[in-house]
Design a protein around this motif. Sequence first.
Motif, PDB file in Angstrom:
ATOM      1  N   LYS A  52     145.544 -16.982 -57.576  1.00  0.00           N
ATOM      2  CA  LYS A  52     146.754 -16.184 -57.782  1.00  0.00           C
ATOM      3  C   LYS A  52     147.197 -15.517 -56.481  1.00  0.00           C
ATOM      4  CE  LYS A  52     148.620 -12.782 -60.966  1.00  0.00           C
ATOM      5  NZ  LYS A  52     148.861 -11.464 -60.460  1.00  0.00           N
ATOM      6  N   GLN A  76     145.168 -25.688 -67.743  1.00  0.00           N
ATOM      7  CA  GLN A  76     146.498 -25.113 -67.969  1.00  0.00           C
ATOM      8  C   GLN A  76     146.627 -23.741 -67.299  1.00  0.00           C
ATOM      9  OE1 GLN A  76     149.160 -26.664 -69.054  1.00  0.00           O
ATOM     10  NE2 GLN A  76     147.821 -28.441 -69.200  1.00  0.00           N
ATOM     11  N   GLU A  77     145.573 -22.942 -67.384  1.00  0.00           N
ATOM     12  CA  GLU A  77     145.606 -21.628 -66.737  1.00  0.00           C
ATOM     13  C   GLU A  77     145.761 -21.783 -65.227  1.00  0.00           C
ATOM     14  OE1 GLU A  77     143.029 -17.475 -66.468  1.00  0.00           O
ATOM     15  OE2 GLU A  77     142.293 -19.109 -67.715  1.00  0.00           O
ATOM     16  N   LYS A  79     147.143 -24.269 -63.617  1.00  0.00           N
ATOM     17  CA  LYS A  79     148.511 -24.720 -63.350  1.00  0.00           C
ATOM     18  C   LYS A  79     149.507 -23.570 -63.461  1.00  0.00           C
ATOM     19  CE  LYS A  79     147.918 -29.552 -64.597  1.00  0.00           C
ATOM     20  NZ  LYS A  79     148.256 -30.622 -65.559  1.00  0.00           N
ATOM     21  N   GLN A  80     149.316 -22.702 -64.465  1.00  0.00           N
ATOM     22  CA  GLN A  80     150.211 -21.554 -64.634  1.00  0.00           C
ATOM     23  C   GLN A  80     150.119 -20.601 -63.448  1.00  0.00           C
ATOM     24  OE1 GLN A  80     149.070 -19.960 -68.422  1.00  0.00           O
ATOM     25  NE2 GLN A  80     150.291 -21.437 -69.568  1.00  0.00           N
TER      26      GLN A  80
END
Length: 108
Positions: A52, A76-77, A79-80
């Motif tokens: 992040k 998915q996390e 990628k987000q």
Amino acid sequence: VAEVIARFFEKKGFEVSIAYDLTTGFEMYKPGFDLVLLDINLRDETSFPLLKKRKEEEPDIPVLIFSGYDSEEKIQEAKQLGADGFRPKPFRIEFLKDFLFPKIEAMR
């Protein structure tokens, strides 16, 4: 795995830094890396806080995620949070040579 990847890139003339835990990853953090490779799991925590931070501060630097635990939820996390790709472990060294290295060379 980190040492194998490091040796591969060092032989190609790259400077390589390795962090085995999130705290060290944040301590080593500095702008200017060409590429960041992260394992989802660093000791007892995920690398997602570092992912992040990297993407917030240097969104154009590719961050690729590797993991032996390729749950769809974690992928998915990642990628987000801005991961540019995911590769399950184990992988063959040819992946570095044939796929990843040419992309990095093109960025230099």
